[in-house]
Design an enzyme around this catalytic site. Structure first.
Site: not given
Ligand SMILES: Cc1cc2nc3c(=O)[nH]c(=O)nc-3n(C[C@H](O)[C@H](O)[C@H](O)COP(=O)(O)OP(=O)(O)OC[C@H]3O[C@@H](n4cnc5c(N)ncnc54)[C@H](O)[C@@H]3O)c2cc1C
Ligand SMILES: CC(=O)[C@@H](O)[C@H](O)COP(=O)(O)O
Length: 651
Positions: A44-45, A52, A318, A321, A491, A552, A578
Site C-alpha cells: 500500500a506504500g 503501525e 514483513y 519493507g 513411468k 540393461g 537406462a
Molecule cells: C499486501 C501488502 C501490503 C503491504 N503494505 C506495506 C506498506 O503499506 N508499507 C510498507 O512499508 N510495507 C508494506 N508491505 C511490505 C513490503 O511490501 C515488503 O516488506 C517489501 O516489499 C519486501 O521487499 P523485498 O525486496 O524484501 O521483497 P520483495 O519485494 O518480495 O522482492 C523479492 C524479490 O526477490 C525475488 N526472488 C526471490 N527468490 C529468488 C531467487 N531464488 N532468485 C532470484 N530472485 C529471487 C522475487 O522474484 C522478488 O522479485 C506490504 C506487503 C504486502 C504484501
Molecule cells: C527398471 C526400469 O525402469 C528400467 O527399465 C530402467 O530403464 C533402468 O535401466 P537399467 O536397468 O539399464 O538401469
C-alpha cells in the site's frame, strides 16, 4: 560472470541496496527471478511507524530513521530518473470505534469525534474519535519500485530479470558463487534480498504472509479528491493517491504461497472499508491483487552480517519493507563498503533465531539431499552436502536424486537391502509383472515400505500407446491399494522392439498426451531426442527420461551429446534412465546437469548389489555437487599450480 556485489532479489529492498551501493562506487548486479512477483508492487506504500504502533524500541528507531531519510532519498531517485515516486507526507488519521482508556501511551494526537470530522468528513457513524499521526505518510510503491529499477538501469547496474538463484554455494564461511537457471554467477560479496522466498535458499525463519488488496476510483463527477489523508482503521486501511485512485488493504493470511484473490478476502476488505468510509460503496472497483510479505517470527527484519564473511542479509521486512528501504540501503552500504556496522544492526542480527525452528512452508527447499544428519537449526548454514535444492516432480519433492528399480535381483532380501543402501526415495515397479506375479515379482508389492518409498509404476511390456494408457490406469489403482492415494505418477514405456528395447517416440507422445489429460504426472522413457523431449514437455509431462544406452546394456553414457541438448533446453527435470553401468558413468551424467538418474541393472547385477547401490548413491551426489560447483575450464597447455612470481633465481 564476475561482479563486485551480487544481489539476490530485485524487489524494493534489493533495488534500494543496489542503487545505494552503486552510488558509492560499487559494481552491482541484481538477479531477480520475477520482478512482478515482488511484494513491493503489491504493497500500500504507507510510511507508518506510528500508526503501525511499533512497540519494539530498536525497530521504532530504525523505522523513524527511514522515515526521515525519505524526502531526500526519493528526491535523489526522482532527480536521477525524472520520474515521480508519489511520495506524499500526507499524515495518517487512525479512526477508532471505542474510546481508548489512556491517551498518554500513543505517539499521536487524540482527536475527539467533532475534531476528527474536521480532519476527515464522511467517516462511518460508529467512529468515536481517532489519532492523528502528522509525520506519517505514503509513497506510491508501484511507482517507487519502477523508479528504483529505472534508477538502477540509468546508473549502469546490471538488472537481470528471469534469473532464478537455485543454490548458494558455500565453502568454509565464504560464498563461492550462486547456481542459477542461467549458469553460475560469482561476486566478491553477496546480498540476500529474496523477500518471502529467502527460506528457499538459506534455512532462515522467513515465511510468506499473504495480503490481498484492491483499488477503487473516485467517480469522475466528484470535483475534488474527498480523501487527502491515509485512513488507518481498526481492520482496514484506505490510502488515497493523488491521481484519484484509492488503495484498500489488506488481509493478513498464513496460507503459504497460495496465490490469487479470494471472494472472502475481497468481501472482508469491502465490508470494512465501506463501514469506515461509507461513500466508497459507490466508487468503482478497478483492480484486485495479492502479495507475500516476508514475515519473521518476531516481525523484525534480518539485517547485516551472516555466517559467511561475504554474505549480507537484507530480508524479513514483513509489513514495513517500503518504509524501511532507505535505511536498509544506507546501513548495509555503510557495513559493506565502509565496514562501519551501525550499532542498531545488532538488534536485527540473524543469530537471534539460533534456536527457532525453520518454518515448514509450501515450496520450501530445506537444501539437504543427502542422509547427513540434517539439522534444521538456523545457525547451521549449508555446507557442501547441503547446498542443493530438492528435486521437484509434479506435486512431490524428493531429497534423493537416484531412482532405482526392482527387477533382476537374486532375492527379495538383496533387493530390499540394495534399495535401502541406495538412499533412493523413488522405486519404479513394472505394473504388469506385479499384477501377473511374474517370476521375481511375487510378493514384491508387499516387500517394500511404501510409507517411505514413492512408487513409480511403469508400463514395461507395453508395445502400443493404448496398452500403456491402460496399464498406467492400473498402476494408479495399484499405488492406491498400497496406501499412496495421491500417487498419480507413471513411468511411461512404449516399447515395441524386443531386441534393443528402444521406445516408440510416436506412441510415447500419443500416450503421454492422453495421460496428462487424465491427470497423471507422466515420466516418459525416451530415446535421447531433444525435439521429442521438448514436445513431451509442451504436452505437460512432469519429466523426460532419456536413455543413456539400451536398457540393461550397462554400456554407459552413449548419448551424452543429445542429453546435453535436452538438459540445456528443458524446463522440467531430466532423469537419465537406462544403460548406466558404473558409478563413474552415473557421476558423469549428473555432471552434465541431469536432475536425477534411474539405475536398475548395474545395481541388481553387481556381485555385491547393496554395496553397488551405495556406490551409485555417492556417485549421484558427487556428480550433482560437481555440477553445482562449476568445473574448471579445460586448457590446451599446462599452467603451474603454484605462483610463478617471486621465485629465487641463481646469481
Ligand atoms: C499486501 C501488502 C501490503 C503491504 N503494505 C506495506 C506498506 O503499506 N508499507 C510498507 O512499508 N510495507 C508494506 N508491505 C511490505 C513490503 O511490501 C515488503 O516488506 C517489501 O516489499 C519486501 O521487499 P523485498 O525486496 O524484501 O521483497 P520483495 O519485494 O518480495 O522482492 C523479492 C524479490 O526477490 C525475488 N526472488 C526471490 N527468490 C529468488 C531467487 N531464488 N532468485 C532470484 N530472485 C529471487 C522475487 O522474484 C522478488 O522479485 C506490504 C506487503 C504486502 C504484501
Ligand atoms: C527398471 C526400469 O525402469 C528400467 O527399465 C530402467 O530403464 C533402468 O535401466 P537399467 O536397468 O539399464 O538401469
Amino acid at each position: 560472470m564476475n561482479t563486485d556485489i551480487l544481489i539476490i532479489g530485485g524487489g524494493i529492498i534489493g533495488l534500494a541496496c543496489a542503487v545505494e551501493l552503486k552510488l558509492r562506487g560499487e559494481n552491482v548486479t541484481v538477479l531477480c527471478r520475477n520482478f512482478t512477483e515482488a511484494a513491493g508492487h503489491a504493497a500500500a506504500g504507507m510510511l507508518a511507524p506510528d500508526a503501525e504502533n511499533i512497540a519494539h524500541e530498536a525497530m521504532l528507531t530504525l523505522s523513524k530513521r527511514s522515515l526521515y531519510l525519505y524526502p531526500e532519498w526519493v528526491g535523489k531517485l526522482e532527480e536521477l530518473t525524472g520520474l515521480n515516486t508519489g511520495y506524499w507526507p500526507c499524515g495518517i488519521v487512525a479512526p477508532v470505534s471505542q474510546k481508548p482508556s489512556n491517551h498518554s501511551q500513543s505517539p499521536g494526537y487524540w482527536l475527539d469525534k467533532a475534531t476528527i470530522e474536521q480532519y476527515q468528513q464522511g467517516l462511518g457513524s460508529d467512529i468515536v474519535g481517532g489519532w492523528w499521526y502528522a509525520e506519517n505518510g505514503q509513497v506510491n510503491n508501484q511507482a517507487l519500485i519502477q523508479v528504483l529499477r529505472s534508477a538502477a538501469e540509468s546508473l549502469g547496474i546490471e538488472f537481470q530479470d528471469g534469473v532464478n538463484v537455485e543454490a548458494i554455494l558455500q565453502q568454509q564461511s565464504q560464498i563461492m558463487g550462486v547456481q542459477t537457471n542461467k549458469g553460475l554467477f560469482h561476486a566478491g560479496h553477496y546480498i540476500l534480498a529474496a523477500g518471502a522466498w529467502s527460506n528457499q535458499l538459506l534455512p532462515l525463519p522467513v515465511r510468506p504472509c499473504k495480503g490481498q488488496m484492491l483499488r477503487l476510483r473516485v467517480p469522475g463527477i466528484v470535483q475534488e479528491i474527498p480523501l487527502t489523508r491515509v485512513l488507518y482503521g481498526e481492520n482496514v486501511y484506505i490510502v488515497p493517491r493523488k491521481d484519484g485512485s484509492i488503495i484498500v488493504g489488506a488481509t493478513v493470511e498464513e496460507v503459504g504461497f497460495t496465490p490469487n484473490n479470494t471472494a472472502a478476502g475481497i468481501q472482508n476488505l469491502l465490508n470494512h472499508c465501506t463501514r469506515l468510509y461509507p461513500s466508497l460503496a459507490d466508487y468503482s472497483l478497478e483492480e484486485m491483487w495479492w502479495g507475500f510479505r516476508p514475515a519473521t517470527p518476531d516481525e523484525l527484519p534480518i539485517l547485516g552480517e551472516s555466517y559467511c564473511q561475504n554474505l549480507t542479509m537484507a530480508t524479513g521486512h514483513y509489513r514495513n519493507g517500503v518504509l524501511l528501504a532507505p535505511v536498509t540501503a544506507k546501513l548495509l552500504a555503510d557495513l559493506i563498503v565502509s565496514q562501519k556496522p551501525d550499532p542498531l544492526l545488532s538488534h536485527f542480527h540473524y543469530s537471534r533465531f539460533e534456536h527457532s525452528p525453520v518454518p515448514n512452508i509450501p515450496f520450501t527447499h530445506s537444501a539437504n539431499f543427502t542422509d547427513s544428519k540434517a539439522n534444521n537449526s538456523y545457525l547451521k548454514f549449508p555446507e557442501f552436502n547441503q547446498i542443493d535444492s530438492e528435486l521437484k516432480i509434479g506435486h512431490k519433492v524428493f531429497h534423493s536424486r537416484l531412482m532405482t528399480g526392482t527387477g533382476k535381483y537374486r532375492s527379495m532380501g538383496e533387493m530390499q537391502a540394495s534399495i535401502n543402501a541406495s538412499g533412493c526415495q523413488i522405486v519404479t515397479v513394472a505394473v504388469r509383472r506385479v499384477q501377473t506375479n511374474a517370476p521375481g515379482h511375487e510378493g514384491l508389492a508387499e516387500s517394500l515400505d511404501w510409507g517411505k518409498i514413492w512408487m513409480l509404476p511403469n508400463t514395461a511390456g507395453c508395445q502400443t500407446a493404448q496398452e500403456a494408457i491402460r496399464v498406467a490406469r492400473l498402476g494408479r489403482e495399484m499405488a492406491k491399494l498400497l496406501g499412496q492415494e495421491d500417487n498419480n505418477f507413471v513411468k511411461l514405456e512404449v516399447i515395441p522392439d524386443p531386441k534393443y528395447l528402444l521406445p516408440d517416440p510416436i506412441g510415447t507422445l500419443e500416450a503421454a498426451e492422453q495421460l496428462v489429460k487424465e491427470g497423471f504426472a507422466v515420466l516418459p522413457y525416451i530415446n535421447a531426442d531433444p525435439i521429442l523431449a521438448k514436445r513431451l514437455e509442451e504436452v505437460g509431462c512432469a519429466t523426460v527420461m532419456p536413455l543413456a544406452a539400451p536398457i540393461g546394456s550397462g554400456q554407459g553414457l552413449k548419448t551424452s551429446a543429445n542429453i546435453q541438448i535436452i538438459i540445456e533446453n528443458s524446463k522440467i527435470p531430466v532423469v537419465v534412465d537406462a544403460g548406466i553401468g558404473s558409478p563413474s558413468e552415473a557421476a558423469q551424467a549428473m555432471e552434465l546437469g541431469a536432475d536425477a538418474l534411474l539405475i536398475n541393472s548395474a545395481i541388481a547385477l553387481a556381485q555385491n548389489a547393496p554395496a553397488m547401490a551405495y556406490a551409485m548413491k555417492l556417485a549421484t551426489a558427487a556428480g550433482r555437487m560437481a555440477y553445482l560447483s562449476g568445473r574448471m575450464p579445460i586448457k590446451e597447455y599446462a599452467s603451474a599450480s603454484s605462483p610463478t612470481t617471486g621465485t629465487i633465481t641463481s646469481l
